[in-house]
Design a protein around this motif. Structure first.
Motif, short mmCIF file in Angstrom:
data_model
loop_
_atom_site.label_atom_id
_atom_site.label_comp_id
_atom_site.label_asym_id
_atom_site.label_seq_id
_atom_site.Cartn_x
_atom_site.Cartn_y
_atom_site.Cartn_z
N GLY A 24 9.50 4.77 6.50
CA GLY A 24 8.63 4.26 7.21
C GLY A 24 7.44 3.92 6.96
N ARG A 25 6.95 3.97 5.77
CA ARG A 25 5.57 3.62 5.29
C ARG A 25 4.59 4.58 6.03
NH1 ARG A 25 4.94 -1.66 6.84
NH2 ARG A 25 7.04 -2.28 7.27
N LEU A 26 5.12 5.82 6.36
CA LEU A 26 4.34 6.66 7.05
C LEU A 26 3.52 7.61 5.94
CD1 LEU A 26 3.52 7.95 9.99
CD2 LEU A 26 5.27 9.50 9.51
N PRO A 27 2.32 7.58 5.90
CA PRO A 27 1.49 8.37 4.96
C PRO A 27 1.82 9.62 4.60
CG PRO A 27 0.01 7.09 6.17
CD PRO A 27 1.14 6.98 6.85
N LEU A 28 2.23 10.74 5.62
CA LEU A 28 2.74 12.03 5.41
C LEU A 28 3.90 11.96 4.67
CD1 LEU A 28 2.58 14.95 5.69
CD2 LEU A 28 3.45 14.88 7.97
N ALA A 29 4.98 11.24 5.29
CA ALA A 29 6.26 11.20 4.56
C ALA A 29 6.03 10.56 3.00
CB ALA A 29 7.15 10.17 5.41
N HIS A 69 0.73 -1.18 0.07
CA HIS A 69 0.13 -0.01 -0.02
C HIS A 69 0.79 1.26 -0.08
CE1 HIS A 69 -3.44 -2.32 1.70
NE2 HIS A 69 -3.59 -2.32 0.41
N ALA A 70 2.04 1.19 0.51
CA ALA A 70 2.98 2.39 0.72
C ALA A 70 3.43 2.72 -0.68
CB ALA A 70 4.23 1.99 1.47
N ALA A 71 3.64 1.55 -1.68
CA ALA A 71 4.02 1.67 -2.94
C ALA A 71 2.91 2.08 -3.79
CB ALA A 71 4.64 0.16 -3.69
N ASP A 72 1.87 1.69 -3.51
CA ASP A 72 0.56 2.15 -4.23
C ASP A 72 0.35 3.50 -4.05
OD1 ASP A 72 0.14 -0.54 -5.13
OD2 ASP A 72 -1.38 -0.96 -3.77
N LEU A 73 0.57 4.17 -2.79
CA LEU A 73 0.42 5.63 -2.65
C LEU A 73 1.43 6.35 -3.36
CD1 LEU A 73 -0.97 8.07 -1.21
CD2 LEU A 73 0.25 7.33 0.83
N LEU A 74 2.58 6.00 -3.48
CA LEU A 74 3.73 6.80 -4.17
C LEU A 74 3.41 6.61 -5.62
CD1 LEU A 74 6.82 5.36 -2.38
CD2 LEU A 74 6.11 7.78 -2.42
N THR A 75 2.77 5.48 -6.19
CA THR A 75 2.46 5.20 -7.65
C THR A 75 1.44 6.19 -8.17
OG1 THR A 75 3.08 2.96 -7.45
CG2 THR A 75 1.72 3.75 -9.26
N THR A 76 0.33 6.28 -7.08
CA THR A 76 -0.63 7.25 -7.37
C THR A 76 -0.36 8.85 -7.37
OG1 THR A 76 -2.34 6.00 -6.31
CG2 THR A 76 -2.93 8.26 -6.45
N LEU A 77 0.94 8.97 -6.74
CA LEU A 77 1.25 10.30 -6.62
C LEU A 77 2.18 10.78 -7.81
CD1 LEU A 77 1.97 10.50 -2.85
CD2 LEU A 77 0.08 11.85 -4.22
N ILE A 78 2.76 10.04 -8.57
CA ILE A 78 3.77 10.09 -9.28
C ILE A 78 3.48 9.57 -10.83
CG2 ILE A 78 5.74 10.37 -7.71
CD1 ILE A 78 6.85 7.56 -8.95
N GLY A 79 2.38 8.82 -10.76
CA GLY A 79 2.00 8.00 -12.08
C GLY A 79 2.63 6.67 -12.12
#
Length: 564
Positions: A282-287, A253-263
């Motif tokens: 640290g897989r922290l959403p804000l970071a 899910h941390a990787a998915d969040l980054l993917t959503t943000l950068i494409g």
């Protein structure tokens, strides 16, 4: 604005009670009450016209009321929005994971049938509590036709609003006008608040709550509303209710969040770098949000470039900044609210290797007696800066870096070095005591351990401590070996001889006994060199390899001779 809220607002501005409006409009008291509470469908046009006549509305307000009825109760000026939605910000599109927590919140919403439901959502700074609630409320909105309202408690501000101010803001959000508030008077607001909330099947989100005192008067005592509180504190003083604690995201899910943000295309080109960034955040959403937006505004940069930049611990927090949003700033706000003892404890916890520790170890670090140390640890847990599970306290990786920054900024270097050295020796004193519980014929000591030592009453407790603190005491062992404390190294390894057979497949045993053999050799004691070379050989043999150095092979020959 929904029909129910608009009707209530127009009635209160007209200075009419429900009974008075019933007399002037011809609509029953029960019908008006149900409409204002969102408990019945939007009425037919002739009912709306009768209400408008009873209220004495002008053309503009009459048209507004009719439009709200035609719109099926949706917020005016927001085509396609959910029924009853108002005073509620949009949820972020970059949301992922939290399925378990979402399911629990939806289940709690389903239980709001005969009584109010209170849900507390807590977690560390940057855990994404508000984003989670915004996302979750969209999933339960249809259960609460009277609408959804969010009020910011500004709990981290020095001038956070008091309950009375928040109460007025909630009442206004639900359509209570200034005239009614003035007529009721400040002393009557709590009763009015409870009456309004009991009449609404709604979701009220009190975001960024300071503490229990700030929101306790705002919890409904009757009705079928749902109140969701978000706070860095766990608000344990509120008693019963549903509690959700948000931690870090899973790796996927941390990787998915980054993917959503950068494409997706860009992320899929460098999956290894994406995974590294997720872990270093640290897989922290804000970071993750900061890192993702940082990359999104630097399309010419490779993802690897940021991953390498975050690999340097000393620069990581400085690198996690996007515009005016800094991860360290979110931590600092919570840190500044700690009492001096808890802040002191927080800084010292940066010296723990392995990320988790016990209260006794924390007491040694802080110089506090155990009861005082436990109070400081509890304060850190309450503030969302520390988690606890099965008696072990853990700092999130980024919080550990922040604690280290505060330690270096606020305490002298020689004091830090002294505390670190004392911690290492304390840990190794306990290792020796715990290891000897496994020697043949060992009995409990006649006297109690000296003050500050871990209390171990039997071999099982000793084994549990050695295993639980393995990462921490191994780091201390390495540190004293690096400073050339050869006798100390030998003593520790000797005490662990018999225990190593109880925990045979720990991957660090070859390192432990190899280090001890080299320390014994440095002491120029051939008998000890032989003994520890023997243990190194035994443990290395479990992994299918033998020591390589000539010194250890010589020691092995002596060991064979000694044990022949």
């Amino acid at each position: 604005m929904s029909f129910s809220v608009l009707l209530r607002r127009l009635r209160t501005e007209a200075g009419l009670t429900i009974a008075e409006l019933a007399r002037t409009s011809g609509v029953s008291v029960r019908g008006i009450s149900d409409l204002e509470r969102g408990r019945r469908a939007v009425p037919q046009r002739r009912t709306v016209e009768a209400l408008a006549d009873g209220l004495g509305l002008g053309d503009g307000q009459r048209a507004q009321l009719l439009a709200a009825a035609r719109n099926g109760g949706r917020e005016l000026g927001a085509p396609g929005s959910e029924p009853g939605l108002r005073d509620f910000p949009r949820a972020t599109e970059a949301f992922t994971g939290r399925e378990t927590e979402l399911a629990r919140l939806v289940e709690a919403a389903a239980s709001a049938a005969g009584q109010p439901v209170v849900v507390t959502v807590s977690g560390a700074p940057g855990a994404g509590k508000t984003a989670f609630v915004l996302h979750a409320v969209r999933q339960i909105a249809d259960r609460f036709p009277a609408g959804q309202v969010l009020v910011d408690g500004r709990g981290l501000d020095e001038d956070a609003p008091e309950p009375a101010e928040l109460m007025v803001r909630v009442l206004k959000a639900f359509g209570v006008g200034d005239r009614e508030l003035a007529n009721t008077g400040a002393d009557g607001h709590p009763a009015l608040y409870q009456r309004v909330l009991s009449d609404q099947r709604c979701v009220l989100v009190l975001d960024n709550v300071r503490d229990e005192e700030q929101v306790r008067p705002l919890l409904p005592r009757a009705g079928t509303s749902m109140v969701i509180l978000t706070s860095r504190r766990n608000l344990g003083g509120l008693g019963s209710g549903h509690r959700l604690v948000l931690g870090e995201l899973s790796p996927d899910h941390a990787a998915d969040l980054l993917t959503t943000l950068i494409g997706r295309e860009r992320a899929q080109a460098e999956p290894a770098a994406i995974a590294e960034i997720a872990e270093r955040c640290g897989r922290l959403p804000l970071a993750l949000w900061v890192a993702g937006n940082w990359l999104a505004t630097r399309t010419a940069w490779s993802i690897r470039r940021l991953a390498d930049r975050l690999a340097v611990e000393e620069r990581r927090l400085d690198a996690l900044a996007a515009g005016d949003v800094r991860v360290s700033a979110a931590f600092d706000v919570s840190y500044r609210q700690l009492d001096p003892d808890a802040a002191h404890m927080f800084r010292r916890l940066a010296l723990i290797d392995g990320g988790a520790t016990t209260a006794s170890c924390a007491a040694q670090l802080s110089g506090q007696a155990l009861p005082a140390a436990e109070r400081s640890l509890d304060e850190l847990v309450e503030a969302g800066l520390l988690t606890v599970q099965r008696g072990r306290y853990r700092l999130h990786d980024l919080l550990r870096l922040f604690a280290g920054d505060r330690l270096r900024a606020e305490e002298a270097v020689h004091d830090i070095d002294s505390v670190r050295a004392d911690l290492h020796h304390w840990l190794l004193d306990n290792v020796v005591a715990a290891g000897r519980w496994h020697e043949p014929g060992h009995r409990a000591p006649a006297s109690h351990p000296r003050p500050g030592m871990v209390k171990l009453s039997n071999a099982d407790e000793a084994r549990e401590w050695l295993q639980a603190e393995g990462t921490t005491w191994l780091a201390a062992y390495r540190a004293v070996a690096a400073t050339g404390e050869h006798s100390r190294v030998v003593e520790v390894a000797q005490s662990l001889h018999w225990f190593s057979y109880r925990w045979m497949f720990w991957s660090h045993w070859p390192e432990v006994f190899h280090t001890a053999a080299e320390a014994a050799e440095a002491l120029e004691d051939p008998w000890l060199a032989a003994q520890f070379a023997y243990h190194a050989w035994v443990l290395a043999a479990y992994e299918g390899r033998l020591p390589k150095t000539s010194a250890l092979r010589g020691g092995l020959a002596q060991a064979r001779h000694h044990y022949a």
